[in-house]
Design an enzyme around this catalytic site. Structure first.
Site, PDB file in Angstrom:
ATOM      1  N   GLY A  40       0.800  -1.217   0.000  1.00 35.71           N
ATOM      2  CA  GLY A  40       0.000   0.000   0.000  1.00 35.71           C
ATOM      3  C   GLY A  40       0.833   1.267   0.000  1.00 35.71           C
ATOM      4  N   GLY A 103      -0.139  -0.997   6.288  1.00 33.38           N
ATOM      5  CA  GLY A 103      -1.248  -0.062   6.291  1.00 33.38           C
ATOM      6  C   GLY A 103      -2.558  -0.767   6.579  1.00 33.38           C
ATOM      7  CE  LYS A 115      -3.039  -5.555   6.836  1.00 32.47           C
ATOM      8  NZ  LYS A 115      -2.470  -4.474   5.993  1.00 32.47           N
ATOM      9  N   GLY A 116      -6.677  -5.630   2.612  1.00 32.25           N
ATOM     10  CA  GLY A 116      -6.867  -6.420   1.407  1.00 32.25           C
ATOM     11  C   GLY A 116      -7.294  -5.612   0.205  1.00 32.25           C
ATOM     12  CD  GLU A 124      -1.765  -6.546   3.257  1.00 36.59           C
ATOM     13  OE1 GLU A 124      -1.414  -5.578   2.568  1.00 36.59           O
ATOM     14  OE2 GLU A 124      -2.940  -6.736   3.600  1.00 36.59           O
ATOM     15  CE  LYS A 142      -7.401   4.745   3.757  1.00 40.63           C
ATOM     16  NZ  LYS A 142      -6.157   4.053   3.462  1.00 40.63           N
TER      17      LYS A 142
END
Length: 288
Positions: A40, A103, A115-116, A124, A142
Site C-alpha cells: 500500500g 497499512g 485489509k486487502g 499480510e 481510515k
C-alpha cells in the site's frame, strides 16, 4: 487524465509520510534482523523512513537487516530503496520478525482492521502473525469507530474454482452484493493475488465490536448484523476461502503473553492528520 495532485491529495500524502516517519522512529532499530514490510501507499513512506534511519544510525558491523515483503509490490519497494528483501518462506523457522509495518483500509476503536484493498491480505496476515508486533500506518480517513463505516466491503481471498460457491454462501450470510474483483478492463478477467487466487469484495452492515457484544448487542448475524470476530470466523469456514481481510483478536504482545507466536491486530496505529499532526492509537488505551 492529469497526473497532478490536488491540494487535498497533497495533504493526505504529507500526512501518510509524517505518520510513517513517527512509527519507524518509535518501533524500528538498526540492529533488528527481520522486519516485515506491508503493501500500500503508506508503506512507501515507511520504507523511506527506514532507509533514512539506517543512514543516520548504521547497523552494527557485520549485521544484516532483512526485510520480509507481503507481496510482489512491497518487494519492489524494498529493492528500490536499496534494502535487502527475504521471502517469507526463507525466514529461519525459529526466527520471529521483530516488527511489521503495514497499512490498513479501515481501523476501528478496538484496532480491528480491514485489509486487502491491495489484494495482498493472505501474505499480510502471515507476516503480521509471525511478528512480535504489527505497527499500522494510515491517514485520518481510515480512522472510524466501527469497521465498514466508510470502507464498503471485506476483501476475501478465494480459490478460483470455488468463487461462485463462495459468493453464494456470502449472500446467505447477509452480504447483499458480494462481487468478484476484476480488472478495470473486463476482458482481462478477475484480479489474481500472488497465490493466483481471486478476491471477492463482500459488503456487510457496519460491524459490531467486541465491546458492543459485551454490552449486550447481538453480533451473531441475525438480520445481517455481525461482530468482527464472529463474521471473520464464519467466512473463514467457507470451503474455498484462503483468508479473510479482517484483522482481529490478539496483537503480537498479547499473543506472546499467553504463549502464542504473534497476533493479527496492530499494537499501535499511526494516523497522519490533515492538519499535519499525528494521532496515535495504542492497544493499551483501548477500552476493554
Amino acid at each position: 487524465m492529469s497526473d497532478q495532485k490536488s491540494p487535498d491529495n497533497d495533504k493526505i500524502e504529507a500526512a501518510k509520510r509524517k505518520a510513517a516517519y513517527r512509527a519507524v522512529e518509535d518501533h524500528f532499530r538498526s540492529d533488528m534482523q527481520f522486519v516485515g514490510i506491508g503493501s500500500g501507499s503508506t508503506i512507501v513512506y515507511g520504507v523511506e523512513a527506514i532507509k533514512a534511519h539506517l543512514k543516520a544510525h548504521p547497523p552494527p558491523e557485520r549485521h544484516m537487516n532483512w526485510f520480509v515483503p507481503t507481496g510482489w509490490a512491497s518487494r519492489k519497494v524494498i529493492e528500490q530503496a536499496g534494502l535487502t528483501p527475504i521471502a517469507f518462506d526463507s525466514v529461519p523457522s525459529d526466527a520471529m520478525l521483530e516488527v511489521a509495518f503495514d497499512g490498513a483500509d479501515e481501523v476501528d476503536e478496538e484496532l480491528n482492521c480491514i485489509k486487502g484493498g491491495g489484494a495482498c491480505l493472505f501474505q499480510e496476515k502471515l507476516v503480521a502473525c509471525r511478528s512480535k508486533k504489527f505497527v499500522c500506518i494510515a491517514d485520518y480517513r481510515k480512522n472510524q469507530k466501527r469497521l465498514l463505516t466508510n470502507w464498503p466491503s471485506i476483501p476475501i481471498e478465494v480459490a478460483p474454482i470455488a468463487h461462485a460457491s463462495v459468493l453464494r454462501e456470502l449472500k446467505m450470510l447477509g452480504s447483499p452484493d458480494p462481487k468478484l474483483r476484476e480488472h478495470s478492463l473486463a476482458k482481462t478477467g478477475p484480479i489474481q493475488t500472488d497465490q493466483s487466487f481471486y478476491i471477492i469484495d463482500a459488503p456487510f452492515k457496519t460491524l459490531l465490536s467486541s465491546l458492543d457484544v459485551k454490552n449486550g448487542a447481538d453480533g451473531s448475524g441475525k438480520d445481517g448484523v455481525w461482530d468482527v470476530e464472529t463474521l471473520a470466523k464464519r467466512i473463514k469456514e467457507i470451503n474455498g476461502v484462503l483468508e479473510v481481510g479482517l484483522f482481529y483478536g490478539l496483537n503480537g504482545k498479547e499473543a506472546q503473553a499467553v504463549g502464542l507466536q504473534g497476533g493479527q491486530k496492530p499494537v499501535a496505529v499511526y494516523f497522519g492528520l490533515e492538519n499535519g499532526e499525528i494521532s496515535v492509537k495504542r492497544y493499551e488505551d483501548v477500552e476493554k
